[in-house]
Design a protein around this motif. Sequence first.
Motif, PDB file in Angstrom:
ATOM      1  N   ASP A   1     -10.966 -32.141  32.130  1.00 13.93           N
ATOM      2  CA  ASP A   1     -11.190 -31.441  33.400  1.00 13.93           C
ATOM      3  C   ASP A   1     -10.421 -30.124  33.411  1.00 13.93           C
ATOM      4  O   ASP A   1      -9.434 -29.947  32.694  1.00 13.93           O
ATOM      5  CB  ASP A   1     -10.768 -32.305  34.585  1.00 13.93           C
ATOM      6  N   GLY A   2     -10.909 -29.204  34.255  1.00 11.13           N
ATOM      7  CA  GLY A   2     -10.362 -27.852  34.271  1.00 11.13           C
ATOM      8  C   GLY A   2      -8.940 -27.763  34.752  1.00 11.13           C
ATOM      9  O   GLY A   2      -8.149 -26.958  34.240  1.00 11.13           O
ATOM     10  N   LEU A   3      -8.570 -28.574  35.755  1.00  6.24           N
ATOM     11  CA  LEU A   3      -7.194 -28.494  36.250  1.00  6.24           C
ATOM     12  C   LEU A   3      -6.180 -28.917  35.191  1.00  6.24           C
ATOM     13  O   LEU A   3      -5.102 -28.343  35.087  1.00  6.24           O
ATOM     14  CB  LEU A   3      -7.033 -29.349  37.508  1.00  6.24           C
ATOM     15  N   SER A   4      -6.559 -29.932  34.392  1.00  6.05           N
ATOM     16  CA  SER A   4      -5.684 -30.329  33.284  1.00  6.05           C
ATOM     17  C   SER A   4      -5.584 -29.205  32.266  1.00  6.05           C
ATOM     18  O   SER A   4      -4.510 -28.934  31.718  1.00  6.05           O
ATOM     19  CB  SER A   4      -6.223 -31.600  32.616  1.00  6.05           C
ATOM     20  N   ALA A   5      -6.699 -28.543  32.017  1.00  2.86           N
ATOM     21  CA  ALA A   5      -6.697 -27.408  31.081  1.00  2.86           C
ATOM     22  C   ALA A   5      -5.814 -26.282  31.602  1.00  2.86           C
ATOM     23  O   ALA A   5      -5.054 -25.646  30.855  1.00  2.86           O
ATOM     24  CB  ALA A   5      -8.122 -26.904  30.860  1.00  2.86           C
ATOM     25  N   LEU A   6      -5.880 -26.034  32.921  1.00  2.00           N
ATOM     26  CA  LEU A   6      -5.050 -24.986  33.520  1.00  2.00           C
ATOM     27  C   LEU A   6      -3.569 -25.311  33.357  1.00  2.00           C
ATOM     28  O   LEU A   6      -2.760 -24.441  33.038  1.00  2.00           O
ATOM     29  CB  LEU A   6      -5.413 -24.832  35.000  1.00  2.00           C
ATOM     30  N   LYS A   7      -3.198 -26.557  33.548  1.00  2.00           N
ATOM     31  CA  LYS A   7      -1.805 -26.970  33.398  1.00  2.00           C
ATOM     32  C   LYS A   7      -1.330 -26.748  31.970  1.00  2.00           C
ATOM     33  O   LYS A   7      -0.222 -26.242  31.731  1.00  2.00           O
ATOM     34  CB  LYS A   7      -1.666 -28.434  33.786  1.00  2.00           C
TER      35      LYS A   7
ATOM     36  N   SER B   1       0.891 -18.873  29.092  1.00  2.35           N
ATOM     37  CA  SER B   1       0.818 -18.453  30.493  1.00  2.35           C
ATOM     38  C   SER B   1       0.460 -16.981  30.667  1.00  2.35           C
ATOM     39  O   SER B   1       0.076 -16.564  31.761  1.00  2.35           O
ATOM     40  CB  SER B   1       2.152 -18.749  31.187  1.00  2.35           C
ATOM     41  N   ASP B   2       0.597 -16.180  29.596  1.00  4.39           N
ATOM     42  CA  ASP B   2       0.259 -14.764  29.693  1.00  4.39           C
ATOM     43  C   ASP B   2      -1.245 -14.523  29.684  1.00  4.39           C
ATOM     44  O   ASP B   2      -1.694 -13.431  30.037  1.00  4.39           O
ATOM     45  CB  ASP B   2       0.889 -13.986  28.523  1.00  4.39           C
ATOM     46  N   ILE B   3      -2.026 -15.522  29.275  1.00 10.20           N
ATOM     47  CA  ILE B   3      -3.471 -15.333  29.135  1.00 10.20           C
ATOM     48  C   ILE B   3      -4.159 -15.644  30.459  1.00 10.20           C
ATOM     49  O   ILE B   3      -3.974 -16.726  31.020  1.00 10.20           O
ATOM     50  CB  ILE B   3      -4.036 -16.233  28.016  1.00 10.20           C
ATOM     51  N   PRO B   4      -4.962 -14.713  30.994  1.00 17.25           N
ATOM     52  CA  PRO B   4      -5.665 -14.967  32.261  1.00 17.25           C
ATOM     53  C   PRO B   4      -6.613 -16.176  32.141  1.00 17.25           C
ATOM     54  O   PRO B   4      -7.271 -16.362  31.099  1.00 17.25           O
ATOM     55  CB  PRO B   4      -6.457 -13.679  32.497  1.00 17.25           C
ATOM     56  N   PHE B   5      -6.682 -16.959  33.204  1.00 18.41           N
ATOM     57  CA  PHE B   5      -7.488 -18.192  33.228  1.00 18.41           C
ATOM     58  C   PHE B   5      -8.469 -18.090  34.393  1.00 18.41           C
ATOM     59  O   PHE B   5      -8.062 -17.960  35.553  1.00 18.41           O
ATOM     60  CB  PHE B   5      -6.565 -19.398  33.404  1.00 18.41           C
ATOM     61  N   ILE B   6      -9.770 -18.132  34.068  1.00 17.71           N
ATOM     62  CA  ILE B   6     -10.821 -18.058  35.091  1.00 17.71           C
ATOM     63  C   ILE B   6     -11.685 -19.320  35.012  1.00 17.71           C
ATOM     64  O   ILE B   6     -12.139 -19.706  33.929  1.00 17.71           O
ATOM     65  CB  ILE B   6     -11.706 -16.812  34.909  1.00 17.71           C
TER      66      ILE B   6
ATOM     67  N   LEU C   1      -6.275 -21.593  42.269  1.00 14.73           N
ATOM     68  CA  LEU C   1      -5.655 -20.267  42.358  1.00 14.73           C
ATOM     69  C   LEU C   1      -4.156 -20.388  42.567  1.00 14.73           C
ATOM     70  O   LEU C   1      -3.369 -19.618  42.014  1.00 14.73           O
ATOM     71  CB  LEU C   1      -6.291 -19.461  43.490  1.00 14.73           C
ATOM     72  N   LYS C   2      -3.758 -21.391  43.380  1.00 15.10           N
ATOM     73  CA  LYS C   2      -2.341 -21.622  43.595  1.00 15.10           C
ATOM     74  C   LYS C   2      -1.642 -22.042  42.306  1.00 15.10           C
ATOM     75  O   LYS C   2      -0.466 -21.728  42.086  1.00 15.10           O
ATOM     76  CB  LYS C   2      -2.130 -22.702  44.652  1.00 15.10           C
ATOM     77  N   ASN C   3      -2.369 -22.744  41.459  1.00 12.54           N
ATOM     78  CA  ASN C   3      -1.780 -23.253  40.217  1.00 12.54           C
ATOM     79  C   ASN C   3      -1.827 -22.253  39.071  1.00 12.54           C
ATOM     80  O   ASN C   3      -1.384 -22.569  37.958  1.00 12.54           O
ATOM     81  CB  ASN C   3      -2.475 -24.547  39.804  1.00 12.54           C
ATOM     82  N   GLY C   4      -2.355 -21.061  39.290  1.00 12.19           N
ATOM     83  CA  GLY C   4      -2.279 -20.039  38.251  1.00 12.19           C
ATOM     84  C   GLY C   4      -3.574 -19.445  37.771  1.00 12.19           C
ATOM     85  O   GLY C   4      -3.579 -18.486  36.999  1.00 12.19           O
TER      86      GLY C   4
END
Length: 450
Positions: free
Chosen positions: A63-69, A76-81, A96-99
């Motif tokens: 899932d995407g939220l796990s990927a975002l984490k 963390s320097d790489i933008p995540f959309i 958005l709150k998570n980065g």
Amino acid sequence: MKKLRILNLEDNPNDSDLIQELLEDGGIECEITRVETGEEFISACDKSGFDIILSDYSLPSFDGLSALKIANEKCSDIPFIFVSGKMGEDIAVESLKNGAVDYILKSNFKRLAASVKRALKDAELRTTRRQAEKALQESEERYRMLFENSMDAIILSVPDGKILATNPETCRMLRYNENELRDLYRNDVVDVTDPRLIPALEERSRTGKFKGELSLIRKDRTMFPCEISSVIFHDSDGAERVSMIIRDITERKQKEESQRKFINGMVHAMVLAVEARDPYTAGHQRRVAQLAAAIAKEMDLPALKIEGIERAAAIHDIGKISVPADLLSKPTVLSEIEYQMVQIHPEEGYKIFKEIEFPWPIALIILQHHERLDGSGYPNRLRGDEILTETLVVSVADVVEAISSHRPYRPAYGINFAMDEISKNRGILYDPDAVDACLKLFNKKGFKFQ
């Protein structure tokens, strides 16, 4: 232009192809690496090298939220959309709150290229800001290290003199602790009676900086000489500040005084030696030194140069030790050969002093004191700027004293005759500034030989 490297977490290869097509239509050349599982995503993040991450929100095994984490932890320097077919508003806000920097619904793909460009621009700005902050931090650390470990005392103050900060060497030098110094003003540690202080403050006010010598005062009220460099600057908030870098020169001054005493003793001995062999010129060098120093002061030459002129003038004829005594006291005009023998005295004097280290060019002044502006002098027929300023002063004083005083082969011609000589040859044989200063001393200030 290099292609944009994209890590795409997407289980549908057709959607990856569509993303590439939409971005290239939007003017973004790109290479897409598609992954589907958590293991593949982690492996790709570990390899890094990507410019942006585009992630679906919901996948069969991930899932995407796990990927975002994971992205926040590893890159963390790489933008995540997020690029997803379905995504609730609450989930979007949480992401958005998570980065995450944005979310794009697949039903509104036309926003993708603009969102990617904006995310990349924002990432570049963040990187630039971080680099600047890092550089500032490193600079502050370097400054702090230099400040704390400097062998010179450093004082930071406001323009009115209130002390803001001092380094450990300041505390050691002035014998206060840091808290005591912060309660003081500049005038508590600087000798306000030092005549050099007001000109120093005026120079700093006019130019923004000052470098010179002043006297400072320790906690026990003892004074000591210092070399000070002071600069006015503005801190990061734009407030005006003053720095003072201070070096205790007590030891140097003691050495200079010891050297000065040695030089004075040596000069006095040399003067006595010359005058013992040439009674007709007894006092000549002393009087030349007196006049030369007065001319130099009238010309407003630096104090150190004036001192050197006085010392050199006091022994400018030392080379006459090598000239037969009967020639020096001969009551008739010298023959050509005899005159040539007397003319060796500048070179002989130079030989005596050329290996001795002085704070001034003593040997050269002695060598040149019979040179003339037009090249008619001796021994090297120097012209104009080839002759030292100090020599030009000594030469005028030497001529005036010699003409106005008695010699074995003639009576004294007097001061008026001497003034006529230097006036008519001003700028020809003698330096104009030195001549003008000499004329002013005798005609307006009542100078007299002692």
